[in-house]
Design a protein around this motif. Structure first.
Motif, PDB file in Angstrom:
ATOM      1  N   ALA A  38       0.834  -1.206   0.000  1.00  0.00           N
ATOM      2  CA  ALA A  38       0.000   0.000   0.000  1.00  0.00           C
ATOM      3  C   ALA A  38       0.869   1.257   0.000  1.00  0.00           C
ATOM      4  O   ALA A  38       0.549   2.255  -0.645  1.00  0.00           O
ATOM      5  CB  ALA A  38      -0.933  -0.007   1.212  1.00  0.00           C
ATOM      6  N   ARG A  39       1.991   1.195   0.704  1.00  0.00           N
ATOM      7  CA  ARG A  39       2.898   2.346   0.744  1.00  0.00           C
ATOM      8  C   ARG A  39       3.586   2.564  -0.599  1.00  0.00           C
ATOM      9  O   ARG A  39       4.170   3.607  -0.845  1.00  0.00           O
ATOM     10  CB  ARG A  39       3.974   2.143   1.823  1.00  0.00           C
ATOM     11  CG  ARG A  39       3.430   2.024   3.219  1.00  0.00           C
ATOM     12  CD  ARG A  39       3.011   3.371   3.772  1.00  0.00           C
ATOM     13  NE  ARG A  39       2.165   3.195   4.941  1.00  0.00           N
ATOM     14  CZ  ARG A  39       2.571   3.334   6.193  1.00  0.00           C
ATOM     15  NH1 ARG A  39       3.801   3.684   6.449  1.00  0.00           N
ATOM     16  NH2 ARG A  39       1.735   3.139   7.192  1.00  0.00           N
ATOM     17  N   LEU A  40       3.549   1.544  -1.408  1.00  0.00           N
ATOM     18  CA  LEU A  40       4.119   1.662  -2.756  1.00  0.00           C
ATOM     19  C   LEU A  40       3.046   2.083  -3.755  1.00  0.00           C
ATOM     20  O   LEU A  40       3.271   2.090  -4.957  1.00  0.00           O
ATOM     21  CB  LEU A  40       4.717   0.326  -3.201  1.00  0.00           C
ATOM     22  CG  LEU A  40       5.888  -0.219  -2.389  1.00  0.00           C
ATOM     23  CD1 LEU A  40       6.398  -1.518  -2.990  1.00  0.00           C
ATOM     24  CD2 LEU A  40       7.003   0.810  -2.326  1.00  0.00           C
ATOM     25  N   GLY A  41       1.893   2.409  -3.228  1.00  0.00           N
ATOM     26  CA  GLY A  41       0.811   2.829  -4.111  1.00  0.00           C
ATOM     27  C   GLY A  41      -0.051   1.678  -4.599  1.00  0.00           C
ATOM     28  O   GLY A  41      -0.994   1.874  -5.360  1.00  0.00           O
ATOM     29  N   LYS A  42       0.275   0.455  -4.153  1.00  0.00           N
ATOM     30  CA  LYS A  42      -0.535  -0.695  -4.554  1.00  0.00           C
ATOM     31  C   LYS A  42      -1.428  -1.099  -3.384  1.00  0.00           C
ATOM     32  O   LYS A  42      -1.126  -2.038  -2.649  1.00  0.00           O
ATOM     33  CB  LYS A  42       0.373  -1.858  -4.965  1.00  0.00           C
ATOM     34  CG  LYS A  42       1.238  -1.542  -6.186  1.00  0.00           C
ATOM     35  CD  LYS A  42       2.142  -2.723  -6.486  1.00  0.00           C
ATOM     36  CE  LYS A  42       2.888  -2.555  -7.796  1.00  0.00           C
ATOM     37  NZ  LYS A  42       3.724  -3.744  -8.086  1.00  0.00           N
ATOM     38  N   GLY A  43      -2.512  -0.377  -3.244  1.00  0.00           N
ATOM     39  CA  GLY A  43      -3.365  -0.552  -2.080  1.00  0.00           C
ATOM     40  C   GLY A  43      -4.415  -1.627  -2.210  1.00  0.00           C
ATOM     41  O   GLY A  43      -5.209  -1.846  -1.301  1.00  0.00           O
ATOM     42  N   LEU A  44      -4.416  -2.316  -3.337  1.00  0.00           N
ATOM     43  CA  LEU A  44      -5.446  -3.318  -3.582  1.00  0.00           C
ATOM     44  C   LEU A  44      -4.806  -4.657  -3.928  1.00  0.00           C
ATOM     45  O   LEU A  44      -3.958  -4.729  -4.813  1.00  0.00           O
ATOM     46  CB  LEU A  44      -6.342  -2.853  -4.731  1.00  0.00           C
ATOM     47  CG  LEU A  44      -7.565  -3.692  -5.052  1.00  0.00           C
ATOM     48  CD1 LEU A  44      -8.497  -3.806  -3.846  1.00  0.00           C
ATOM     49  CD2 LEU A  44      -8.315  -3.078  -6.227  1.00  0.00           C
ATOM     50  N   GLN A  45      -5.215  -5.692  -3.214  1.00  0.00           N
ATOM     51  CA  GLN A  45      -4.696  -7.028  -3.510  1.00  0.00           C
ATOM     52  C   GLN A  45      -5.836  -7.940  -3.912  1.00  0.00           C
ATOM     53  O   GLN A  45      -6.974  -7.767  -3.465  1.00  0.00           O
ATOM     54  CB  GLN A  45      -3.949  -7.603  -2.295  1.00  0.00           C
ATOM     55  CG  GLN A  45      -2.685  -6.815  -1.960  1.00  0.00           C
ATOM     56  CD  GLN A  45      -1.815  -7.494  -0.931  1.00  0.00           C
ATOM     57  OE1 GLN A  45      -1.859  -8.705  -0.758  1.00  0.00           O
ATOM     58  NE2 GLN A  45      -0.993  -6.703  -0.249  1.00  0.00           N
ATOM     59  N   ALA A  46      -5.512  -8.895  -4.748  1.00  0.00           N
ATOM     60  CA  ALA A  46      -6.522  -9.840  -5.196  1.00  0.00           C
ATOM     61  C   ALA A  46      -5.910 -11.215  -5.421  1.00  0.00           C
ATOM     62  O   ALA A  46      -4.700 -11.338  -5.633  1.00  0.00           O
ATOM     63  CB  ALA A  46      -7.175  -9.353  -6.492  1.00  0.00           C
TER      64      ALA A  46
END
Lengths: 158, 158
Positions: free
Chosen positions: B63-71
């Motif tokens: 999320a801190r890398l801008g990838k706040g969504l996981q699937a």
DNA sequence: CATGAAACGCTAATGCC
DNA sequence: GGCATTAGCGTTTCATG
């Protein structure tokens, strides 16, 4: 929550290197990225303080521990399950020694539980005793894992 | 493959500690387990040489890398797919920057792909461009991850 | 197989640019 | 923000029990 500051190229490089080998020495990192050791020290410290790097962990060969079989178990909860019982269930599951990871998901399943065990009998025992026996569990679906690849270690979140 | 030698209590303790914090100093480990630093050094070295510990890795807050969504994306392959195309597919998937983990499983799905992205639009883009577009892919099933817990970092295997 | 001692190397803090 | 310096600490080796 502190927001994400954009990372520069050097930071990305550092993260890639520490993802692969979290025990690279500061001196090695500095040489690889092309900065002074003191500079690298400050950068890594900053990445940790900003919460980008959340920790360092040893990766363990479960097969060498006698757990040569891994599975992903999808769990569907009963429709009427209460929030508290779902929470209690997920927290109980996490603590089991067979459990490597737990994903709380939305979709067909409600949970995905990644486990490592000794034998196929243990898979069955795990599912029957810890999942199917639970009041909140409607059904489970077990998939044996034949092959596993990891690019990164993701931080836990909720 | 070297076989698994039974580990004693101290080894288990060491593994638990290094799973939690892979950067504990040798001195700290020694104090925690109750042996001399030189002894601890030999034990950890042995665990690495025996392949029980396969590496150390930084865990990263996506999320801190801008990838706040996981699937988690379940992938089913076409029935007639050839071994080589399956292999090529899995190897291509692994290298994508969105991919955290890939599980090759047996059961309803053939693969489970754990990804981290910026937005729900990126989930769709990932599935459409990298999965559905592939000849070997019959269908996909995407589950958003709301909550993630990790007890251990498992070694890669095949 | 565990240990203490010693040499070596690294980390981490400081002050300067 | 990057850098050189340095003191302190941790690692690592080795001879010994």
């Amino acid at each position: 929550m502190t927001n994400d500051l954009r990372l520069d190229e050097a930071d990305s490089h550092i993260l890639a290197l520490l993802s692969r080998d979290g025990r690279m020495t500061n001196a090695e990192l500095a040489a690889a990225v092309g900065v002074a050791p003191s500079t690298m020290h400050a950068r890594v410290k900053s990445l940790i303080e900003r919460g980008v790097i959340t920790g360092f962990h040893a990766s363990i060969d479960q097969a060498r521990l006698g757990k040569g079989l891994q599975a992903m178990v999808g769990v569907t909860l009963r429709a009427g399950s209460r929030q508290e019982s779902i929470l209690a269930f997920s927290q109980a599951i996490r603590r089991l020694p067979q459990v490597i990871q737990v994903f709380f998901v939305g979709g067909t399943d409600d949970f995905l539980v990644h486990i490592a065990v000794e034998s196929s009998a243990d898979v069955r025992t795990f599912v029957v005793e810890h999942l199917s026996a639970q009041q909140t569990v409607a059904s489970t679906r077990t998939s044996i894992i034949f092959d596993y690849h990891r690019n990164a270690v993701a931080a836990e979140f909720e």
